[in-house]
Design an enzyme around this catalytic site. Structure first.
Site, short mmCIF file in Angstrom:
data_model
loop_
_atom_site.label_atom_id
_atom_site.label_comp_id
_atom_site.label_asym_id
_atom_site.label_seq_id
_atom_site.Cartn_x
_atom_site.Cartn_y
_atom_site.Cartn_z
N CYS A 71 66.14 19.95 -18.32
CA CYS A 71 64.89 20.65 -18.61
C CYS A 71 64.95 21.34 -19.97
O CYS A 71 66.00 21.80 -20.40
CB CYS A 71 64.63 21.72 -17.56
SG CYS A 71 64.69 21.10 -15.89
N GLU B 246 84.35 3.45 -23.53
CA GLU B 246 83.22 4.06 -24.25
C GLU B 246 82.16 2.99 -24.56
O GLU B 246 80.96 3.23 -24.40
CB GLU B 246 83.74 4.74 -25.53
CG GLU B 246 82.67 5.24 -26.48
CD GLU B 246 81.67 6.20 -25.87
OE1 GLU B 246 81.87 6.68 -24.75
OE2 GLU B 246 80.63 6.45 -26.53
N HIS C 209 95.18 -9.07 -12.07
CA HIS C 209 95.38 -8.44 -10.76
C HIS C 209 94.07 -8.37 -9.96
O HIS C 209 93.97 -7.61 -9.01
CB HIS C 209 95.98 -7.04 -10.94
CG HIS C 209 97.32 -7.08 -11.59
ND1 HIS C 209 98.43 -7.61 -10.99
CD2 HIS C 209 97.72 -6.71 -12.85
CE1 HIS C 209 99.47 -7.55 -11.82
NE2 HIS C 209 99.06 -7.01 -12.95
N LYS D 233 78.31 3.02 -23.21
CA LYS D 233 77.20 2.99 -24.15
C LYS D 233 76.24 1.86 -23.79
O LYS D 233 75.03 2.02 -23.79
CB LYS D 233 77.74 2.83 -25.57
CG LYS D 233 76.94 3.45 -26.65
CD LYS D 233 77.33 4.86 -26.99
CE LYS D 233 77.37 5.81 -25.83
NZ LYS D 233 77.94 7.10 -26.13
N TRP E 285 63.34 17.89 -15.71
CA TRP E 285 64.20 16.77 -15.29
C TRP E 285 64.50 17.05 -13.82
O TRP E 285 65.21 18.00 -13.50
CB TRP E 285 65.48 16.78 -16.13
CG TRP E 285 66.33 15.57 -16.01
CD1 TRP E 285 66.20 14.40 -16.70
CD2 TRP E 285 67.49 15.41 -15.19
NE1 TRP E 285 67.20 13.53 -16.34
CE2 TRP E 285 68.01 14.12 -15.42
CE3 TRP E 285 68.14 16.22 -14.26
CZ2 TRP E 285 69.14 13.63 -14.77
CZ3 TRP E 285 69.26 15.74 -13.61
CH2 TRP E 285 69.75 14.46 -13.88
N LYS F 162 70.19 14.72 -22.00
CA LYS F 162 71.13 14.99 -23.09
C LYS F 162 72.09 16.12 -22.71
O LYS F 162 73.25 16.11 -23.09
CB LYS F 162 70.36 15.36 -24.35
CG LYS F 162 71.23 15.56 -25.58
CD LYS F 162 71.82 14.25 -26.05
CE LYS F 162 72.73 14.42 -27.25
NZ LYS F 162 73.64 13.26 -27.36
N GLU G 84 74.32 2.68 -20.43
CA GLU G 84 73.29 3.72 -20.48
C GLU G 84 72.10 3.30 -21.33
O GLU G 84 70.97 3.68 -21.05
CB GLU G 84 73.85 5.07 -20.93
CG GLU G 84 74.33 5.10 -22.34
CD GLU G 84 74.86 6.47 -22.75
OE1 GLU G 84 74.30 7.48 -22.34
OE2 GLU G 84 75.84 6.52 -23.50
N ASN H 18 65.01 26.49 -16.44
CA ASN H 18 65.99 25.42 -16.62
C ASN H 18 67.25 25.85 -15.87
O ASN H 18 67.77 26.93 -16.10
CB ASN H 18 66.30 25.26 -18.12
CG ASN H 18 67.45 24.30 -18.38
OD1 ASN H 18 67.84 23.54 -17.49
ND2 ASN H 18 67.99 24.34 -19.58
N GLY H 19 67.71 25.01 -14.95
CA GLY H 19 68.90 25.35 -14.16
C GLY H 19 68.64 25.13 -12.68
O GLY H 19 67.74 24.36 -12.31
N ARG I 236 66.28 15.85 -24.57
CA ARG I 236 67.12 16.35 -23.48
C ARG I 236 66.92 15.53 -22.19
O ARG I 236 67.72 15.64 -21.27
CB ARG I 236 66.80 17.82 -23.21
CG ARG I 236 67.14 18.72 -24.38
CD ARG I 236 66.58 20.10 -24.18
NE ARG I 236 67.24 20.82 -23.12
CZ ARG I 236 68.34 21.56 -23.26
NH1 ARG I 236 68.91 21.65 -24.44
NH2 ARG I 236 68.86 22.19 -22.24
C1 F6R Z 1 76.95 9.28 -23.15
C2 F6R Z 1 76.75 10.71 -23.16
C3 F6R Z 1 77.25 11.48 -22.01
C4 F6R Z 1 77.85 12.82 -22.49
C5 F6R Z 1 78.23 13.69 -21.29
C6 F6R Z 1 78.86 15.00 -21.73
O1 F6R Z 1 76.48 8.69 -24.33
O2 F6R Z 1 76.17 11.25 -24.06
O3 F6R Z 1 78.19 10.77 -21.27
O4 F6R Z 1 78.95 12.56 -23.29
O5 F6R Z 1 77.10 13.96 -20.53
O6 F6R Z 1 77.97 15.73 -22.52
P1 F6R Z 1 78.49 16.88 -23.46
O7 F6R Z 1 79.32 16.26 -24.51
O8 F6R Z 1 77.25 17.53 -24.00
O9 F6R Z 1 79.30 17.80 -22.60
#
Ligand code: F6R
Length: 609
Positions: A2, A482, A505, A486, A74, A604, A489, A100-101, A27
């Site tokens: 949010c 990673e 395996h 990427k 959100w 985000k 997502e 937010n929360g 976000r």
């Molecule tokens: C993937 C991504 C998430 C964040 C994760 C942690 O591209 O952005 O996996 O890395 O949610 O977020 P932060 O770094 O803000 O703690």
């Protein structure tokens, strides 16, 4: 997650709120709304879906107001819908709240209110109880009512409140969810994050936990939990609004991929002293403190966790200290061996990820020293740490982390060198050699950006596949994880990553004609073994795209496509090999028609457990 924004001043609040919410769209959200005091009372307008939907619906109303609050939601409690969207109103319609929360004891508060009043709940949200609770305590003094309500609330929250009877006052509260105040001329703002107010002011107050803020158009007063006034220094935002704009790029994600040479430069060069050492302004770990540390835990989520995996390899190889890496959502529940001889390193772009924050607090409670690697200045993770390494990547708006990741990795190399110097594992010459290698990475990342067209082409070949696998050995396993995250997502393609030696395996059973495998083969000492693994999947019909260091051309005879990165120290290869992977995920997502900057279901800043 949010986003909240609030305005009080001489302008029309409506466009300020909508514009502010637009800056918080990154976000992640599923509905949006505003509440404004139009003179006669508080009007709420809120809609499921994109912010544009809200903007289109309110445009014909030509609302005029000098105070208001806005929210992008959100969903956590209750599905995304008009009625569950914020702001929420009290029973009388006099008080509107954004939040937010999570209010953890909202069920108990609901029962309390049902018992004491004839309140009628309209939504499925936890937030709605806040509006009713404030109204329950309201006797003409909004601040007083907010204090009484907050006293009964458990959980995490940043809240904004407006009230019909007090059109000159906006009240906000913070506990474990981000909240900043923007200071203007005859106007003041609240927001979850700086980009929301950056078109209006660079002067910011960072609100701390358990603080309540009262804003009028001319004044901002911060109170602590005992209602004592608190003085706060003004934080001047150094980056400008353009840094949070696309600047000609189609997406923030692509812009941020391209910013990596610069952000790596900033992270490194601003800390190199005239005599060629490091100066870490907010890190006090020296020889004496290090003597007392016998292990390190790195804890983070998602992409930041992957940076931690590379951090482990850097610290163990350069500083010789054993490191355990864990995902924050697991860490606290695994009885970790934390004591006063532990250095706990939290990694977080946003600095607000609740799992990471709670893990940090848990480790702190057990006596660990807390160091954080954080991008957002003044965020909760940074504030709760003993030592902070700010990555200085600038605002990262695309939901998928790109430049934050590479700067986190750079931070780990630098920290490893710092620790290595202080425990005598690294000589002065060794330090200088590493520093020279790190300095070269900026130019090398510039070079790797040239793989863009090749990756676009490879993405065009494979964007309609249902599964794409990644594999590697050594540090390439970490980048495989990673790269796979990427791709998942951004593109929503099923993908996973595996240590190439593990194929035989079990996973090799999945290989068949046309299976796409991306093989990271950047490690010289593991190169031959990777070539064998590539042969294994090729023999089962897989299509292999290999990533290799320049000069290792033998791989061309084995893989279908080869993407080259400049030759560098094996330990530093992740800074380069991840970039073609970011391009790949980006282009596949684009070709599938996905919203690259705001992938579905993601946020985000993940401020729930
Ligand atoms: C993937 C991504 C998430 C964040 C994760 C942690 O591209 O952005 O996996 O890395 O949610 O977020 P932060 O770094 O803000 O703690």
């Amino acid at each position: 997650m949010c986003g909240i924004v609030g305005y009080i001043g001489t302008k029309n609040a409506v466009p300020v709120l909508v514009d502010g919410l637009a800056k918080l769209e990154y976000r992640g959200y599923d509905s949006a709304g505003i509440a404004v005091h139009t003179g006669g009372g508080v009007e709420v307008h809120k809609y499921k879906g994109r912010l544009q939907n809200l903007a289109d619906n309110i445009a014909p109303l030509e609302l005029k107001a000098h105070i208001g609050i806005g929210h992008t939601r959100w969903a956590t409690h209750g599905e995304p819908s008009d009625v569950n969207a914020h702001p929420h109103m009290s029973n009388s319609g006099d008080i509107a709240v954004i939040h937010n929360g999570i209010i953890e004891n909202y069920v108990q508060i609901k029962e309390f209110l049902c018992d004491k009043t004839d309140v009628c709940f309209k939504s499925d949200t936890d937030t709605e109880v806040i509006a009713h609770l404030i109204e329950y305590f309201y006797e003409g003094d909004l601040l007083d009512a907010v204090y009484k309500a907050v006293y009964r609330m458990e959980g995490a929250y940043a809240i904004g409140v407006v009230c019909k009877n007090d059109p000159e006052t906006l009240v906000a509260v913070r506990k474990d969810s981000p909240l900043i105040v923007g200071l203007g001329e005859q106007e003041n703002f609240i927001a979850s994050d700086i980009p929301a107010i950056l078109n209006h002011t660079r002067e910011v107050l960072l609100i701390e936990n358990d603080e309540v803020v009262v804003l009028t158009k001319d004044e901002v007063t911060i109170y602590d939990s005992l209602r004592q006034k608190v003085e706060r220094d003004v934080f001047m935002v150094t980056w400008d609004a353009a840094a949070a704009e696309k600047e000609g790029y189609e997406h923030f994600t692509m812009k941020e991929i391209h910013e990596q040479p610069q952000s790596l430069h900033d992270t490194l060069h601003r800390r190199i002293t005239a005599d060629g050492n490091f100066h870490f302004e907010q890190i006090d770990i020296d020889r004496n403190i290090l003597k007392n540390i016998n292990k390190i835990y790195i804890v983070a989520c998602g992409t930041a966790y992957h940076a931690g995996l590379i951090g482990k390899r850097a610290i163990e190889s350069i500083a010789g200290i054993p490191v355990t890496v864990d995902v924050a959502s697991e860490f606290r529940y695994a009885d970790p061996f934390i004591d006063e001889h532990t250095l706990f390193i939290a990694v977080s772009q946003s600095g607000e990820t609740l799992d990471t924050l709670q893990s940090l607090r848990y480790a702190k409670g057990l006596g660990a020293r807390i160091l954080s690697i954080v991008n957002v200045v003044g965020s909760s993770v940074a504030r709760d740490s003993d030592d902070v390494f700010y990555t200085w990547a600038g605002p990262e708006i695309g939901v998928a982390s790109t430049k934050a990741f590479t700067t986190q990795v750079m931070a780990f190399y630098m920290l490893a060198m710092h620790l290595g110097m202080h425990n005598d594992r690294l000589t002065d010459e060794g330090f200088d050699e590493w520093l020279e290698k790190l300095k070269r990475m900026e130019a090398y990342t510039e070079e790797v950006l040239k793989t863009k067209e090749q990756m676009q082409h490879i993405a065009a070949e494979h964007f309609n596949k249902e599964n794409i696998f990644f594999m590697g050995r050594g540090i390439d396993v970490d980048i495989s994880f990673e790269a796979s995250l990427k791709l998942k997502e951004l593109s929503y393609i099923n993908s996973f990553a595996i240590a190439a030696g593990e194929l035989k395996h079990g996973t090799i059973a999945l290989m068949e004609q046309g299976t796409v495998v991306i093989a990271l083969a950047t490690q010289d000492h593991l190169y031959e073994k990777m070539v064998s693994n590539i042969r294994e999947v090729k023999a089962r019909g897989a299509y292999v795209v290999a990533i290799a260091q320049e000069g290792n051309t033998a791989i061309e005879g084995v893989a279908d496509d080869v993407v080259y990165i400049p030759k560098c120290d094996n330990l530093l290869a992740p800074l380069l090999s991840v970039i073609p992977m970011q391009y790949f995920a980006y282009f596949v997502a684009l070709l599938r028609g996905n919203d690259v900057d705001k992938p579905r279901n993601l946020a985000k800043s993940v401020t729930v457990e």
